[in-house]
Structure formats: structure tokens, C-alpha cells
Scaffold this active site. Structure first.
Site, mmCIF file in Angstrom:
data_model
loop_
_atom_site.group_PDB
_atom_site.id
_atom_site.type_symbol
_atom_site.label_atom_id
_atom_site.label_comp_id
_atom_site.label_asym_id
_atom_site.label_seq_id
_atom_site.Cartn_x
_atom_site.Cartn_y
_atom_site.Cartn_z
ATOM 1 N N CYS A 54 -6.366 -2.746 0.138
ATOM 2 C CA CYS A 54 -6.290 -2.526 1.491
ATOM 3 C C CYS A 54 -4.636 -2.874 1.828
ATOM 4 O O CYS A 54 -4.197 -3.960 2.278
ATOM 5 C CB CYS A 54 -7.010 -3.319 2.377
ATOM 6 S SG CYS A 54 -7.135 -3.314 3.933
ATOM 7 N N CYS B 45 -4.299 -4.583 5.396
ATOM 8 C CA CYS B 45 -4.705 -6.056 5.204
ATOM 9 C C CYS B 45 -3.370 -6.732 4.774
ATOM 10 O O CYS B 45 -2.917 -7.781 4.968
ATOM 11 C CB CYS B 45 -5.748 -6.444 4.258
ATOM 12 S SG CYS B 45 -7.276 -5.292 4.699
ATOM 13 N N ASP B 46 -2.795 -6.204 3.560
ATOM 14 C CA ASP B 46 -1.900 -6.879 2.602
ATOM 15 C C ASP B 46 -0.600 -6.540 2.656
ATOM 16 O O ASP B 46 0.242 -7.192 1.981
ATOM 17 C CB ASP B 46 -2.327 -7.025 1.249
ATOM 18 C CG ASP B 46 -3.985 -7.628 1.111
ATOM 19 O OD1 ASP B 46 -4.155 -8.569 1.953
ATOM 20 O OD2 ASP B 46 -4.664 -7.168 0.423
#
Length: 315
Positions: free
Chosen positions: A140, A143-144
Site C-alpha cells: 500500500c 499507507c506507507d
């Protein structure tokens, strides 16, 4: 098949942000929810080392910590949280039947599905090693990606999602190397053109991942192999992103619920309702677009509210 039967008002299948949020709302509405956590209690966030984009955590929090807190909050209001996962369903009647671990038969007035989706990985031993450590492997970018600001990363994939994530990373990272296994993209032309025109994205066609190399704790290099020539290249990278798709955990519902071509549950737009009255869905089991903890929590709330209204209409 079963040796025990139980009747409940509200059964929640699966945990994670969607399931636990649904449980909080259902419990507060006196629906006495029972939640089975599934094969991965806490869902995908339990494999996420740092969560910094969920509102209310100014200093960030680890994924497992967040799931422990959400579970405790759901239990505080009376949710009965249990180990186990659904192995079979029968949604043909007004009472919805669900079998847990093939031994417990639940008869539920309402069912909330929050079984999520599982990211597809390459299956390399080194990939799984650094994924479990939180040391540089992710599925992701949204997300990261922030953790790799001004660093060099590698992303694997050839579809629209891979192109979107590569472009997203290009705005954060110093350089993005994109590995495409075949001689062409699967993405739409407009998405392909976007990555091709982005200066700090290097695209390697006919190329697959041979090995992820690191110091045992974090990723330092990705070894790639040209499928046409067999030549290998070592690419300096601190992050390795896999964007080869997700598989929704919805197989057991296929005989009763409307699914799209990849298996995501189709909900009535603007609601958490499925095509079966009394059965609702929240989180990544229905969401192939956003796939964020915050959106999963939001749809979990919707599912509980829709279930509450459904029960009220029956009285």
C-alpha cells in the site's frame, strides 16, 4: 454438519477497522453483536508497522496496537468477540445461516460481512521476511509511501493500481523503479502515459523480481531479472512495493451475494446493503478503490446503522 446452533440478532464476520467499528455501533444500539475475528484477527492492519494517517493519533500508532484498542472499545459496549471464521453460509431464507469452523451453526437476523481482502504478494521468502518485520516491503503506497520520502523505491505491477501507486510515490520519493513482467502494461493508456511521462519513474519492461536484499532488518537492494535475456540488475532501494492486486475474502458468499468480476461484494450505492435483505458489507470486501483503515471504519459504521434500521423495520 454442525453440533451446535445459536440464534443471534447481529453476527459480524471478520474484524479489522470495519468489523470492530460495526461492532461498536451495533453494541451501542443494543443489537448484542457477536463478532468472529476470522483467520487474521485484526485484518491487514496487523501487518502494518506504523499508522500515521488515521485521525486521532497525532504521534502515530502501530497497526496491531490500533486493532487491540478497537477490539477493547467494541468489548466495552458488550460485543461478544470470538475466535473462529465462517466456513459456509446459507442466505436463502429470512434467517441467515452461518457455520463457524464447520461446527457451530449461527442463525442471525442480520449479518455484517467485514472479511476484507488480502493483498497478493510474489511469494519470495525474502519478500515475506521483510514484510513481517516492517522493514521495507508494502502492498500500500498510500499507507506507507511517506516513510520513504526522498528515498529510492521499487514497485512491481502493470495495472491501473500499480500506475496510480507509482505516480503517487514519484511525488514523495527521489526515484521510483517500476518492474513490469511482460512487454506491455495492463493499465489504461492514460495511466500508462502518466507514468511514462513522469521524470523520476524508470520503467523496466520484461523484468521480474529475483530477490529482495537487505541487512536482515531493512531492505537495501532489489535484484531484478530480465525475462528475455536472463540478465540480472541490482537496484538500490529502501522500499519495495507490491501492486499486483488484492483478492477479496468473499468466496463463501458467491452463491448468494452479487459479486463483481474480481469477487468484491456489490453494495447498493450509498449504503452497506447487499442484494440479500438483512446482509450488509463493510470494508475491503466491497472496496477495491480506497482500501484505507478510515474508509473501512466508515463503512463499518454504515453497515451497523443499516442493520439497526433493518431490524427496526421488522418490529
Amino acid at each position: 454438519m454442525s453440533n451446535a446452533t445459536e440464534r443471534v440478532k447481529c453476527l459480524i464476520i471478520g474484524s479489522g477497522p470495519a468489523g470492530y467499528t460495526a461492532a461498536i455501533y451495533a453494541a451501542r444500539a443494543n443489537m448484542n453483536p457477536i463478532l468472529y475475528q476470522g483467520q487474521q484477527p485484526g485484518g491487514q492492519l496487523t501487518t502494518t508497522n506504523e499508522v500515521e494517517n488515521f485521525p486521532g493519533y497525532p504521534d502515530g500508532i502501530t497497526g496491531p496496537e490500533m486493532m487491540v484498542q478497537l477490539q477493547a472499545q467494541a468489548q466495552r459496549f458488550g460485543t461478544d468477540i470470538r475466535d473462529g471464521w465462517a466456513t459456509k453460509v446459507d442466505f436463502s431464507g429470512e434467517v441467515h445461516k452461518v457455520w463457524i469452523n464447520e461446527t457451530i451453526e449461527i442463525h442471525a437476523d442480520t449479518v455484517i460481512i467485514s472479511t476484507g481482502a488480502s493483498a497478493k504478494y510474489l511469494g519470495l521468502e525474502s519478500e515475506q521476511h521483510y514484510l513481517k518485520l516492517g522493514g521495507g516491503v508494502s502492498a500500500c503506497a498510500v499507507c506507507d509511501g511517506f516513510f520513504y520520502k526522498n528515498q529510492e523505491v521499487v514497485i512491481v505491477g502493470a495495472g491501473d493500481s500499480a500506475c496510480e501507486e507509482a505516480h503517487y510515490l514519484s511525488q514523495i520519493c527521489k526515484k521510483v523503479t517500476m518492474l513490469v513482467r511482460s512487454d506491455k502494461f495492463r493499465a489504461s493508456k492514460i495511466m500508462e502515459e502518466r507514468v511514462r511521462k513522469t521524470p523520476n519513474i524508470e520503467i523496466l519492461m520484461h523484468t521480474e523480481t529475483d530477490e529482495i536484499i537487505g541487512d536482515g532488518q531493512v531492505v537495501t537492494t532489489v535484484r531484478a531479472r530480465n525475462r528475455a535475456t536472463g540478465e540480472t540488475t541490482e537496484i538500490p532501494a529502501t522500499g519495495f512495493f507490491v501492486a499486483i492486486g488484492h483478492k477479496p475474502n468473499t468466496d463463501i458468499f458467491a452463491d448468494y451475494l452479487d459479486l463483481d468480476e474480481t469477487g468484491y461484494i456489490i453494495n447498493v450505492p450509498g449504503t452497506a446493503k447487499t442484494n440479500v435483505p438483512g446482509v450488509f458489507v463493510g470494508g475491503d470486501a466491497a472496496d477495491h478503490v480506497y482500501r484505507q483503515a478510515i474508509t473501512a471504519a466508515g463503512t463499518g459504521c454504515m453497515a451497523a446503522l443499516d442493520a439497526e434500521r433493518y431490524l427496526a423495520s421488522k418490529t
